[in-house]
Design a protein around this motif. Structure first.
Motif, short mmCIF file in Angstrom:
data_model
loop_
_atom_site.label_atom_id
_atom_site.label_comp_id
_atom_site.label_asym_id
_atom_site.label_seq_id
_atom_site.Cartn_x
_atom_site.Cartn_y
_atom_site.Cartn_z
N TYR A 162 -23.59 -35.91 37.58
CA TYR A 162 -24.31 -36.61 36.60
C TYR A 162 -24.50 -38.20 36.86
CZ TYR A 162 -24.40 -39.03 31.78
OH TYR A 162 -25.01 -39.79 30.92
N PRO A 165 -27.52 -38.88 40.31
CA PRO A 165 -28.83 -38.53 40.02
C PRO A 165 -29.45 -39.50 39.24
CG PRO A 165 -27.91 -36.39 39.48
CD PRO A 165 -26.62 -37.70 39.51
N ARG A 166 -28.69 -40.39 38.55
CA ARG A 166 -29.08 -41.40 37.75
C ARG A 166 -29.26 -42.78 38.40
NH1 ARG A 166 -27.48 -37.24 34.96
NH2 ARG A 166 -28.37 -36.88 32.76
N ASN A 170 -33.44 -42.51 44.07
CA ASN A 170 -32.85 -41.28 44.71
C ASN A 170 -31.81 -41.76 45.53
OD1 ASN A 170 -34.54 -39.38 43.96
ND2 ASN A 170 -36.18 -39.98 45.36
N GLN A 288 -29.44 -31.82 41.59
CA GLN A 288 -30.75 -31.50 40.71
C GLN A 288 -30.67 -30.90 39.47
OE1 GLN A 288 -32.05 -28.88 43.89
NE2 GLN A 288 -33.32 -30.12 44.80
N ALA A 291 -29.29 -33.86 36.82
CA ALA A 291 -30.09 -34.86 36.44
C ALA A 291 -30.50 -34.57 35.06
CB ALA A 291 -31.21 -34.87 37.27
N GLN A 292 -30.33 -32.96 34.57
CA GLN A 292 -31.01 -32.59 33.21
C GLN A 292 -29.78 -32.39 32.08
OE1 GLN A 292 -34.32 -32.76 33.25
NE2 GLN A 292 -34.17 -33.19 35.41
N CYS A 298 -22.26 -31.27 32.87
CA CYS A 298 -22.24 -31.60 34.33
C CYS A 298 -20.68 -31.08 34.87
CB CYS A 298 -22.54 -32.75 34.87
SG CYS A 298 -24.21 -33.35 34.83
#
Length: 365
Positions: A162, A165-166, A170, A288, A291-292, A298
């Motif tokens: 979680y 990726p935030r 990168n 990956q 990130a969504q 997560c």
């Protein structure tokens, strides 16, 4: 008088004996605050099942009775250097530990009152899970953060899918795959910490925080103590990190690093080649997807992967090689990136039987 001295010295000895048998996590009320001290300094305050089992109900209780919660580590070497992976590799104990630990991470992420983590010293793996999801994270000149799980056949869990990726440009993918360390003010620059306060001022900060009656006062106090960040030590390579770690596969990340051709890229290639091949691909897939997803989603995904890691070859082998036998010669299976198939990676993410899935403490089911 002599008898009094004997009694006094006996009392001191007893007190020392009792303190040596203190709990692995301490809870106290200081003015308006609940204060948590992770109390395994000889083990760099690494987390075990006993600790996370105590943390969950206490945090729940304090959420409705305190103005804020402050969490810190005993000693000045470490906030929390991670989880006790020697226990986590056990097929029975491991899932129990992860289940409770992830519930604590989830609670911190949705905590209603200010949660202030004083990340003084080593803060790795599970230590980041106990801090980064909270509202405020205070770093010092002694702070060293890392997510080094790919080196032991695991992946950056505790909500790593979680928060990593935030991070900007990168950076989280770079940190999660390489296990690179950030220190001091770099921890604020990266976005992992919110404030930087010299360690010599922590006692004063904690005392004043405990006297605050609302979040506005807490914010103002933290801002008053905060020292401005300096230039990020990775600044010269941020553009390369952004370019290389935007790639969709580990193989393509390596190809891009080969094109950069500088000291940083050579070192990064060397690090990636030393990591567990399966862990690298599992980690990239988790980041990956994470990130969504929301934090709770997560953690549910990570729990499936973590349970499968306890049942696989690589995680126990990595812990054996680096922490038990310390021969630093893990025999990974699969042994190369080319042998890590998509089916192999995907097998770690499949749902568990319903009775083994991660359930949160506030679940209606």
């Amino acid at each position: 008088m002599f008898k009094l001295r004997i009694k006094f010295s006996s009392a001191l000895a007893f007190k020392r004996m009792m303190s040596s048998q203190e709990s692995d996590v301490l809870f106290e009320t200081l003015n308006n605050a609940g204060v948590i001290t992770l109390n395994r300094p000889k083990a760099l305050n690494s987390l075990n099942t006993s600790m996370v089992t105590k943390l969950l109900p206490q945090l729940q209780e304090w959420e409705s009775t305190k103005t804020c919660v402050i969490v810190k580590g005993a000693g000045d070497k470490s906030f929390c250097a991670g989880g006790d992976v020697k226990a986590a590799i056990d097929k029975v104990e491991g899932p129990i530990f992860f289940h409770t630990e992830y519930n604590v991470n989830y609670l911190i992420g949705k905590y209603q009152i200010p949660y202030i983590a004083i990340i003084n010293g080593f803060t790795m793996g599970g230590g980041l899970g106990l801090s980064v999801h909270g509202r405020y994270r205070v770093a010092t000149e002694k702070t060293v953060i890392a997510m080094p799980e790919t080196k032991i056949g695991l992946f950056p869990d505790v909500g790593g899918s979680y928060f990593l990726p935030r991070l900007q440009v990168n950076l989280g993918l770079y940190l999660g795959l390489t296990g690179d360390r950030l220190k001091g003010k770099d921890v604020v620059k990266s976005g992992i910490a919110t404030h930087f306060v010299p360690s010599s001022r922590l006692y004063e900060l904690e005392t004043l925080l405990s006297r605050c009656s609302n979040e506005i006062e807490i914010q103002a106090l933290l801002n008053k103590f905060n020292e401005p960040s300096e230039e990020f030590t990775l600044a010269d390579n941020i553009k390369h990190i952004n370019y290389c770690f935007a790639a969709g596969t580990i193989e393509e990340i390596i190809e891009r690093l080969l094109k950069v051709k500088n000291e940083w890229s050579s070192k990064t290639l060397e690090i990636l080649h030393s990591m567990c091949p399966g862990s690298l691909k599992i980690t990239l897939r988790a980041l990956q997807r994470g990130a969504q997803l929301e934090l709770g989603q997560c953690l549910k995904m990570e729990y499936r992967v973590a349970c499968r890691c306890t049942e696989s070859h690589d995680f126990p082998e990595g812990v054996r090689a680096l922490l038990i036998d310390k021969d630093n010669s893990p025999k990974w299976k699969p042994a190369t990136l080319a042998e890590v198939t998509d089916d192999y990676v995907e097998s770690f993410f499949k749902r568990l039987p319903e009775d083994r899935e991660l359930k949160f403490f506030d679940s209606k089911i």
